[in-house]
Design a protein around this motif. Structure first.
Motif, PDB file in Angstrom:
ATOM      1  N   ASP A   1       0.539  -0.933  -0.129  1.00  0.00           N
ATOM      2  CA  ASP A   1      -0.198  -0.281   0.036  1.00  0.00           C
ATOM      3  C   ASP A   1       0.709   1.095  -0.365  1.00  0.00           C
ATOM      4  N   LEU A   2       1.781   1.336   0.215  1.00  0.00           N
ATOM      5  CA  LEU A   2       3.199   1.984   0.774  1.00  0.00           C
ATOM      6  C   LEU A   2       3.486   2.618  -0.831  1.00  0.00           C
ATOM      7  N   TYR A   3       3.746   1.697  -1.379  1.00  0.00           N
ATOM      8  CA  TYR A   3       4.603   2.123  -2.562  1.00  0.00           C
ATOM      9  C   TYR A   3       3.228   1.989  -3.601  1.00  0.00           C
ATOM     10  N   GLN A   4       2.222   2.006  -3.517  1.00  0.00           N
ATOM     11  CA  GLN A   4       0.758   1.766  -3.883  1.00  0.00           C
ATOM     12  C   GLN A   4       2.078   0.006  -5.481  1.00  0.00           C
ATOM     13  N   ALA A   5       2.202  -0.525  -4.783  1.00  0.00           N
ATOM     14  CA  ALA A   5       2.417  -1.739  -5.646  1.00  0.00           C
ATOM     15  C   ALA A   5       0.721  -2.373  -6.105  1.00  0.00           C
ATOM     16  N   GLN A   6       0.890  -3.038  -7.077  1.00  0.00           N
ATOM     17  CA  GLN A   6      -0.427  -3.561  -7.488  1.00  0.00           C
ATOM     18  C   GLN A   6      -0.406  -5.010  -8.323  1.00  0.00           C
ATOM     19  N   THR A   7       1.256  -5.483  -8.031  1.00  0.00           N
ATOM     20  CA  THR A   7       1.252  -7.232  -8.908  1.00  0.00           C
ATOM     21  C   THR A   7       2.304  -7.057  -8.420  1.00  0.00           C
ATOM     22  N   THR A   8       3.049  -8.251  -8.003  1.00  0.00           N
ATOM     23  CA  THR A   8       4.014  -9.035  -8.140  1.00  0.00           C
ATOM     24  C   THR A   8       5.034  -9.741  -9.085  1.00  0.00           C
ATOM     25  N   PRO A   9       5.347  -9.526  -9.449  1.00  0.00           N
ATOM     26  CA  PRO A   9       6.691  -8.470  -9.306  1.00  0.00           C
ATOM     27  C   PRO A   9       6.454  -7.428  -9.423  1.00  0.00           C
ATOM     28  N   HIS A  10       6.570  -6.079  -8.322  1.00  0.00           N
ATOM     29  CA  HIS A  10       6.393  -4.999  -8.994  1.00  0.00           C
ATOM     30  C   HIS A  10       7.370  -3.961  -8.890  1.00  0.00           C
TER      31      HIS A  10
END
Length: 78
Positions: free
Chosen positions: A9-18
């Motif tokens: 959430d902090l980095y607004q990651a949507q997928t892995t890997p991101h």
């Protein structure tokens, strides 16, 4: 392990890997996909992460600073 998705959430990651490349001064220089592989394009021809790191090591800013992340979705429970 980020079971509660605090870092995602902090980095607004949507997928892995991101991926995120942060320089020595703490500045975000690249975020997005590792390479240009997709579901339909199974063999990558461009390696965004490598390009970003090589640029920074050579003292340059990456020419590409962001790309759409590609991978498995990070599921957040509501």
């Amino acid at each position: 392990m980020d079971a509660q998705c605090f870092v995602a959430d902090l980095y607004q990651a949507q997928t892995t890997p991101h991926v995120y490349v942060i320089d020595r001064e703490g500045i975000l220089r690249y975020r997005g996909a590792v390479d240009d592989m997709t579901f339909r394009k199974r063999i990558p021809t461009r390696f965004f992460l490598d390009e970003a790191i090589e640029s920074l090591l050579e003292g340059r800013s990456p020419s590409l600073t962001e790309s759409p992340a590609y991978g498995c979705a990070i599921v957040r429970e509501v």
